[in-house]
Each structure stands twice: as structure tokens, then as C-alpha cells.
Scaffold this active site. Structure first.
Site, short mmCIF file in Angstrom:
data_model
loop_
_atom_site.label_atom_id
_atom_site.label_comp_id
_atom_site.label_asym_id
_atom_site.label_seq_id
_atom_site.Cartn_x
_atom_site.Cartn_y
_atom_site.Cartn_z
N GLU A 225 69.08 21.82 16.32
CA GLU A 225 70.04 22.18 17.62
C GLU A 225 68.90 20.61 18.30
O GLU A 225 67.39 21.56 18.50
CB GLU A 225 70.27 23.15 18.53
CG GLU A 225 70.07 22.98 19.17
CD GLU A 225 71.03 24.47 20.43
OE1 GLU A 225 70.56 25.37 20.11
OE2 GLU A 225 70.84 24.60 21.28
N ARG B 291 66.25 32.05 4.55
CA ARG B 291 65.44 30.90 5.27
C ARG B 291 64.16 31.07 4.72
O ARG B 291 63.69 32.45 3.67
CB ARG B 291 65.49 31.97 7.12
CG ARG B 291 66.45 32.11 7.85
CD ARG B 291 66.20 33.28 8.38
NE ARG B 291 65.08 32.46 9.36
CZ ARG B 291 66.22 31.76 10.10
NH1 ARG B 291 66.75 31.40 10.81
NH2 ARG B 291 65.17 31.17 10.87
N LYS C 9 61.87 28.49 16.78
CA LYS C 9 62.15 27.40 17.85
C LYS C 9 61.29 28.07 18.80
O LYS C 9 60.53 27.31 19.57
CB LYS C 9 62.61 26.88 18.01
CG LYS C 9 62.78 26.09 16.77
CD LYS C 9 64.16 24.57 16.91
CE LYS C 9 65.29 25.18 17.19
NZ LYS C 9 66.22 24.23 16.72
P1 ATP Z 1 67.12 28.29 16.95
O1 ATP Z 1 66.27 29.68 16.54
O2 ATP Z 1 67.27 27.34 17.93
O3 ATP Z 1 68.53 28.77 16.45
P2 ATP Z 1 66.84 27.09 14.66
O4 ATP Z 1 65.90 27.40 13.76
O5 ATP Z 1 68.59 27.83 13.77
O6 ATP Z 1 67.64 27.29 15.42
P3 ATP Z 1 68.56 24.67 14.21
O7 ATP Z 1 68.59 23.27 14.77
O8 ATP Z 1 70.43 25.53 14.57
O9 ATP Z 1 67.76 25.75 14.44
O10 ATP Z 1 68.44 24.65 12.92
C1 ATP Z 1 69.06 23.34 11.67
C2 ATP Z 1 69.27 24.32 10.29
O11 ATP Z 1 68.26 24.54 9.89
C3 ATP Z 1 70.49 24.78 10.31
O12 ATP Z 1 71.22 24.89 9.33
C4 ATP Z 1 69.72 25.90 10.17
O13 ATP Z 1 70.36 27.03 8.80
C5 ATP Z 1 68.17 26.10 9.04
N1 ATP Z 1 67.28 26.91 9.45
C6 ATP Z 1 66.24 26.71 10.45
N2 ATP Z 1 65.57 27.16 10.47
C7 ATP Z 1 65.02 28.04 8.95
C8 ATP Z 1 64.61 28.46 8.28
N3 ATP Z 1 63.42 29.18 8.29
N4 ATP Z 1 64.68 28.07 6.82
C9 ATP Z 1 66.02 27.42 6.67
N5 ATP Z 1 66.37 26.93 6.88
C10 ATP Z 1 66.70 26.64 8.28
#
Ligand code: ATP
Ligand code: MG
Length: 550
Positions: A28, A256, A266
Site C-alpha cells: 500500500e 512476518r 509503517k
Molecule cells: P500496514 O501496517 O500499513 O498494513 P504493511 O506493513 O502490512 O502495512 P503493506 O504495504 O500492506 O504493508 O505490505 C505489503 C506486503 O508486505 C504484504 O504482503 C505484507 O504481508 C508484507 N509485509 C509487511 N510487513 C512485513 C514484515 N514485517 N515481514 C514480512 N512481510 C511483511
């Protein structure tokens, strides 16, 4: 192979999806990428590479309130810098027409309704995982009315927050996500970065994500474990318009990335940036990709770290020491080792002629001839580290002190201290020494051993530089688990700035060049560095405290 690669290999073998492998990375655009995202990126792109498929980039841009082109640009830059190539760049906003049509279809089929309750009322009726929720009083309004109201929402005739479109599923479902989830909400306060003001209603992430995967032809939709509970809802939405037995994306979830002494959200990072608690998204203390880059991390080191941690179905916490270990491992073998004096005191070699200058040729890394050499001017006056001299030394101090002990100047001569000058406060201002002309490194006399070697920089040609000594951003291991506000947990010593004296060879250093400053650590030329004002960032200290846990 990790468990997801095994699934993909098996699907390929069984000829699923006609042998097509398609993944996507779906950020996003509401913030910069962090190292957690890199874990997802490496898997999404890695699987496509490994199995001859394609990985696309898709921006899940369903919330104009929080999204911006600045983030889109930074995300594409960061992925390219990491060394990955996407097939296409898609946007969820490309599908706004299709999603809107789908919402209309849901309404017409009696599967969606317009709710006029406030967000609080809706939340109150949700129930709990063990208690069923309550139906909205608007749940059974006639299809025609739902249609009319939803279209009025899109025409901008309804105020933000006054109505939402909800899926009519099951307020008693044990999966809370099935309790009439919101499909659409009104947003008129912020134009969309791509569609401008065309839309007054925007799909919720959950109503857009799975369908976007479907529209694109994604075969393996890979994401993190918190989406396990969303998966049945994504499947439900797709089942409503795709016949059984036909192609549909499948979602797979992995753990994660969480790292000690940092936050991986974020939202929190945005707060740090907005409140000026760091210098920006690319502050070298941030776990963002641009922050890591500025800190001196290379794409190879970051990817090697991700390789080391692997993918499982169990949430956990990774020791930041492993990340630091990975960059040291790389720089140890390639970063030239140079002299930088952090707390300089003048050394005068009294028996070295005042008008004489010579050039010392030093190997960039001792013993690795392929890495080349550099020239170091040498003369009567040098900068040395203040704590390399003691007027009175005990028997455990082997560096400079009057009284006969011999010390080698790195790559140069053996000297002996003879005395010092001090100011009124008793602080040493100049150290005096004599040198042995026949002891030069690289000559026969150069083999003579001393108990200590010290670093030096010629005073006439030394460069002044600002050096930023970065450390971990947080003082506690798991800031997210702490009861206190995360901003109270910042490490007060995460940045110290010192002015140091550098050997003149560093005048040629380019941005992003890496060095080991002998005895000090690994450093990189900062993006703001200029010939007039050199700036270096500490990438990592020398001491590696990463212990492989058995
Ligand atoms: P928000 O906190 O805004 O939901 P987010 O960190 O989930 O943010 P996205 O932009 O939705 O951010 O993430 C894009 C992709 O990155 C998603 O598929 C998510 O699963 C993956 N992702 C986000 N954070 C992690 C993390 N800490 N470890 C592994 N993958 C991650
Ligand atoms: Mg997310």
C-alpha cells in the site's frame, strides 16, 4: 526449499494453472518500504525467478487519505535498488470500475446493503469471537433502496462517514471477518493519486485485494500470517462471481519479520518522521530500505540476511545482531582499511627533518594484494588518537608513553615517546617522539615487532570530516511489547556526531563507498557529503556480538 517453494514446485509438477507461476508484491503506497517488506519481496520475486514465472508489482491504493505518489516512487526505487525486476506495475485503482460493478452485482443479488449506522454502532454490534454479533437495522432494506443509496454515495450526495456498503454474510460467523464486513466507504476529502476525484466511494482493502489478485491472474498470492483469517473472506468474494473449478488465486502465508531494537510498523515509522524524532524516512537508524542504504547496507547484505532467516509459519523475533553480522561479513572482505583519528592530538617526531615529506604505500587490506594500495603522506607532524598516549602508563599499557617502549605507526616507522606539552587544565596538547629511521615497514627493519601499533594521519594533508556514529534506534529489545509509548523507548545515544581527521586518500571517496576506519568500525560516505564538507555514517562497529545459537 522453504515450505512455499515446495508448494509451488508441487503445483508445477501437477500442471496446475497450465504450468503458470505468477506472484505479486502488493504494497500500500502509504509509507516507505522496510526490511520486513524485503522479506516478502525476496519470496515473491524469488519464486517467480526460481520457477520461470513472473512477479508483478501491485500498489493496493484503496485509501487516498493515506496514500501518495511520493511513496509509489520510493517503493519502485527501493525494489530496483534491491536488484529485483517486476513484470508490470499494476494498481488496485486500475480495477475500481470492475470492483464497483461487482459491488452493484452483490447488491442486486441481495448480498450487500447500505448501512447508515456510525462506525461506533457497527463496532458495538460486532460481538466477540465467542459471542455472535447483532444484525444492523438496515440489513434487510430492499434491493432497490440499496442500489439507489450506493449510487448516491458514489455521486457525492452523501457525506463522508454517513453510510457504508456492507456484505450481507453472517453476523454469527466464528470468523469475525465474515460478520458483514464493510465493502465500500465514502472518501471525498482527499483526491486519489491516480483517479483524482472520479470516485467518491472506495473499496476496503479486503474487498479489493483478493479480486485484484484474480483480475491479474496471480496463481500464488503470498503474504504474512495475519492474513490467514482474511483468506476465507477473499475466497468467499471470489466464489460469488467465479464458477467452481475455474482458475482462482491461492493465498499462502508466512511469518512476518520482526527485529529486536526496532519497530516494523509503517504507522510508527511515519510518526517518528512526522514528529522529527528521526531525520526522515532515510535516517540511517530507520529499518527502511532507504535508511539501511544510507547506513551503508548493500543489497547483497540485506538479501543474504533474508536468506539466513528463512520462512516458517511461526512468528518470532530476529536478533538485530544477525543483520549487523551480515554486513560486517561482507565489508570485512572488501572495504579498504584506512586511518581516521577521532580524538586527535598532535604528535611531533623531533628527529624527523621539518622539510621532509615521504609517501607511504599501504595495502588497502593487509595481506590482500588484489585490493590494491593507496598512498599516505608522512611527515614530522601527525595526528594520533589522544588515548594512544599516556604520560604515565602502568604495565598493561603498551602504546605511547615516555620511558622507552617502542610503538609502530601503522605501515610506517617505530617511534618512542619522549614527552608532551599540556595546557593550563593539564590536557595534553602535543606529544613528542623520536623515530627509528631504519624501522620502516616493508624494509628489513620493518620486521621488528612492537607490542602495539597505532594509527596516524599526516597533519599537513589531513581531511576534516563529520562522522555520524549511529547506534540502535531503540533502547529496549522489543519496543512493541512494552507498555510505554514507543517514543519513550528511543535510545538517547543512537546518534553521536564527531569531527575527525582522515587520511588524504579519502578525498577520492564517492557516495556510498565503504571503508573500515581502523579500530573504529565500518563507514560509508553519506549522500550529503561534499568535497568541502565530508560526511561519513557508521554502518557497524567492529565488534561482532552475533553468536550462532546452536
Ligand atoms: P500496514 O501496517 O500499513 O498494513 P504493511 O506493513 O502490512 O502495512 P503493506 O504495504 O500492506 O504493508 O505490505 C505489503 C506486503 O508486505 C504484504 O504482503 C505484507 O504481508 C508484507 N509485509 C509487511 N510487513 C512485513 C514484515 N514485517 N515481514 C514480512 N512481510 C511483511
Ligand atoms: Mg498491510
Amino acid at each position: 526449499m522453504n515450505f512455499i517453494e515446495e508448494i509451488v514446485a508441487k503445483d508445477l509438477q501437477e500442471g496446475k494453472n497450465d504450468g503458470r507461476i505468477q506472484t505479486r508484491f502488493p504494497p500500500e503506497p502509504n509509507g516507505y518500504l522496510h526490511i520486513g517488506h524485503v522479506k516478502a519481496i525476496c519470496l515473491d520475486f524469488g519464486i517467480a525467478e526460481q520457477f520461470g514465472g513472473v512477479c508483478n508489482l501491485r500498489f493496493d491504493d484503496t485509501n487516498p487519505v493515506k496514500e501518495d505518489v511520493e511513496y509509489v516512487d520510493s517503493i519502485t526505487n527501493d525494489i530496483a535498488w534491491l536488484g529485483f525486476k517486476w513484470g508490470h506495475i499494476y494498481y488496485a485503482s486500475d480495477y475500481f470500475d470492475q470492483l464497483y460493478e461487482l459491488a452493484i452485482r452483490f447488491i442486486k443479488e441481495g448480498k450487500a446493503y447500505v448501512d447508515e449506522q456510525t462506525a461506533e454502532q457497527i463496532a458495538q454490534q460486532k460481538g466477540t469471537p465467542t459471542e455472535p454479533g447483532q444484525n444492523s437495522p438496515y440489513r434487510d432494506r430492499p434491493i432497490e433502496e440499496n442500489l439507489r443509496l450506493f449510487e448516491a454515495m458514489q455521486r457525492g450526495e452523501i457525506e463522508d462517514g454517513k453510510m457504508v456498503l456492507r456484505a450481507k454474510i453472517d453476523m454469527a460467523n466464528p470468523n469475525m471477518h465474515f460478520r458483514d464486513p464493510i465493502m465500500y466507504r465514502i472518501i471525498t476529502t482527499h483526491p486519489h493519486h491516480r483517479t483524482g476525484t472520479k470516485w467518491k466511494v472506495y473499496p476496503m482493502y479486503d474487498f479489493a485485494h483478493g479480486q485484484s489478485d484474480y483480475f491479474e491472474g496471480v496463481t500464488h498470492s503470498i503474504c504474512t500470517l495475519e492474513f490467514v483469517v482474511h483468506r476465507p473472506l477473499y475466497d468467499y468474494f471470489i466464489d460469488q462471481f467465479v464458477p467452481q473449478g475455474e482458475y482462482r488465486p491461492h493465498q499462502y502465508e508466512f511469518n512476518r519479520l520482526n527485529i529486536t531494537y526496532t519497530v516494523m510498523s509503517k504507522r510508527k515509522m511515519l510518526q517518528l518522521v512526522k514528529e522529527g524524532l528521526v531525520a526522515g524516512w532515510d535516517d540511517p537508524r530507520m529499518p527502511t530500505v532507504c535508511g539501511l542504504r544510507r547506513r551503508g547496507y548493500t543489497p547483497e547484505a540485506i538479501r543474504s540476511f533474508i536468506d539466513k532467516i528463512g520462512y516458517t509459519k511461526v512468528e518470532g523475533m530476529i536478533d538485530v545482531g544477525l543483520l549487523e553480522h551480515t554486513i560486517r561479513e561482507q565489508l570485512k572482505e572488501k572495504a579498504p582499511r584506512v586511518c581516521a583519528i577521532f580524538d586527535p592530538v598532535r604528535l611531533v617526531i623531533t628527529n624527523y627533518p621539518a622539510d621532509k615529506k615521504e609517501t607511504i604505500v599501504a595495502e588497502n587490506i593487509d595481506g590482500i594484494a588484489e585490493l590494491g594500495t593507496r598512498e599516505m603522506p608522512f611527515g614530522r607532524e601527525l595526528w594520533i588518537e589522544r588515548d594512544d598516549f599516556r604520560e604515565e602508563a602502568d604495565k598493561n599499557f603498551f602504546r605511547l608513553s615516555p620511558g622507552g617502549r617502542e610503538v609502530r605507526l601503522k605501515n610506517a616507522y617505530i617511534i618512542q615517546a619522549t614527552g608532551c606539552d599540556k595546557d593550563a587544565q593539564g590536557r595534553v596538547t602535543t606529544v613528542y617522539a623520536t623515530y627509528d629511521e631504519l624501522s620502516k615497514s616493508g624494509t628489513e627493519g620493518g620486521n621488528r615487532k612492537t607490542k602495539a601499533t597505532i594509527n596516524w594521519v599526516d597533519t599537513d594533508t589531513a581531511l576534516d570530516a563529520e562522522v555520524r556514529l549511529y547506534d540502535r534506534l531503540f533502547a529496549v529489545e522489543d519496543p512493541s511489547a512494552d507498555e510505554r509509548d514507543f517514543r519513550e523507548l528511543l535510545n538517547p545515544d543512537s546518534l553521536k556526531v564527531v569531527n575527525c581527521k582522515l587520511e588524504s586518500s579519502l578525498a577520492k571517496a564517492q557516495k556510498q563507498d565503504h571503508f573500515q576506519f581502523l579500530k573504529q568500525g565500518y563507514f560509508v560516505v553519506d549522500d550529503d557529503s561534499t568535497a568541502e564538507h565530508l560526511v561519513f555514517n557508521r554502518t557497524a562497529s567492529l565488534k561482532d556480538n552475533w553468536q550462532k545459537k546452536a
